[in-house]
Design a protein around this motif. Structure first.
Motif, short mmCIF file in Angstrom:
data_model
loop_
_atom_site.label_atom_id
_atom_site.label_comp_id
_atom_site.label_asym_id
_atom_site.label_seq_id
_atom_site.Cartn_x
_atom_site.Cartn_y
_atom_site.Cartn_z
N THR A 87 57.01 41.41 28.14
CA THR A 87 55.94 40.94 28.06
C THR A 87 55.76 39.77 28.89
O THR A 87 56.51 38.68 28.87
CB THR A 87 55.36 40.36 26.49
N TYR A 88 54.65 39.57 29.64
CA TYR A 88 54.53 38.51 30.67
C TYR A 88 53.31 37.80 30.31
O TYR A 88 52.32 38.40 29.77
CB TYR A 88 54.07 38.96 32.13
N VAL A 89 53.42 36.27 30.27
CA VAL A 89 52.20 35.55 29.97
C VAL A 89 51.95 34.64 31.13
O VAL A 89 52.80 33.92 31.48
CB VAL A 89 52.61 34.71 28.74
N PHE A 90 50.71 34.66 31.56
CA PHE A 90 50.52 33.99 32.70
C PHE A 90 49.56 32.76 32.10
O PHE A 90 48.96 32.67 31.00
CB PHE A 90 49.46 34.76 33.87
N THR A 91 48.86 31.94 33.12
CA THR A 91 48.22 30.58 32.95
C THR A 91 46.60 31.26 32.53
O THR A 91 46.22 30.49 31.70
CB THR A 91 47.97 29.94 34.09
N ALA A 93 60.92 47.18 37.41
CA ALA A 93 61.10 45.90 36.60
C ALA A 93 61.35 44.79 37.49
O ALA A 93 61.04 43.74 37.40
CB ALA A 93 62.28 46.15 35.56
N GLN A 94 62.33 45.05 38.61
CA GLN A 94 62.80 43.84 39.60
C GLN A 94 61.39 43.36 40.16
O GLN A 94 61.44 42.12 40.31
CB GLN A 94 63.97 44.53 40.42
N ALA A 95 60.67 44.36 40.89
CA ALA A 95 59.70 43.96 41.59
C ALA A 95 58.60 43.11 40.57
O ALA A 95 58.10 42.19 41.08
CB ALA A 95 58.68 45.42 42.06
N MET A 96 58.65 43.64 39.49
CA MET A 96 57.64 42.83 38.36
C MET A 96 58.10 41.37 38.20
O MET A 96 57.27 40.69 38.57
CB MET A 96 57.48 43.61 37.25
N ASP A 97 59.15 41.29 38.14
CA ASP A 97 60.02 40.02 37.95
C ASP A 97 59.70 39.07 38.96
O ASP A 97 59.44 37.85 39.14
CB ASP A 97 61.24 40.08 37.49
N LYS A 98 59.96 39.59 40.31
CA LYS A 98 59.85 38.97 41.36
C LYS A 98 58.21 38.51 41.51
O LYS A 98 57.95 37.37 41.73
CB LYS A 98 60.09 39.77 42.65
N HIS A 99 57.24 39.39 41.38
CA HIS A 99 55.97 39.16 41.47
C HIS A 99 55.37 37.98 40.73
O HIS A 99 54.52 37.51 40.64
CB HIS A 99 55.02 40.13 41.59
N ALA A 100 56.05 38.11 39.27
CA ALA A 100 55.78 36.92 38.25
C ALA A 100 56.12 35.69 38.39
O ALA A 100 55.53 34.67 38.08
CB ALA A 100 56.03 37.71 36.84
N ALA A 101 57.23 35.65 39.05
CA ALA A 101 57.63 34.38 39.45
C ALA A 101 57.04 33.69 40.60
O ALA A 101 57.24 32.40 40.77
CB ALA A 101 59.40 34.52 39.73
N GLY A 102 56.48 34.38 41.33
CA GLY A 102 56.02 33.60 42.60
C GLY A 102 54.88 34.06 43.36
O GLY A 102 54.03 34.12 44.14
#
Length: 98
Positions: free
Chosen positions: A33-37, A89-98
């Motif tokens: 689960t990703y939570v954004f602003t 999953a790796q691509a998602m983490d990368k895009h979520a971080a920046g």
């Protein structure tokens, strides 16, 4: 990219390198689960990941409510986890971080 199911050793190794991802109970799948602003950030993340998913020809199960994006990954035609799931999953983490 190959759509062969991951071996137990590959699962342990690859999943240990993915922060926040966990196995889904009762399925051969991983989830996070990703939570954004806000909604715009969440939707922007989904738009960026959609382009990656198209290139990989591998599409996530996901759900968006306001600033939260819930993701489940599994390679349906292989019947479980493959390197495609790890790559996405790796691509998602990368895009979520920046």
């Amino acid at each position: 990219m190959r759509r062969d199911l991951l071996s137990e050793d590959e699962r342990r190794e690859m999943l240990s390198a993915l922060a926040g991802w966990s196995m889904v109970e009762g399925r051969d799948a991983i989830a996070k689960t990703y939570v954004f602003t806000n909604f715009v950030e969440a939707f922007g993340f989904m738009a960026k990941v959609a382009l990656v998913a198209e290139k990989l020809d591998h599409h996530p199960e996901w759900r968006n409510v306001y600033r939260t994006v819930e993701v489940t990954l599994s390679t349906h035609d292989a019947g479980g986890l493959t390197r495609l799931d790890i790559a996405l999953a790796q691509a998602m983490d990368k895009h979520a971080a920046g």
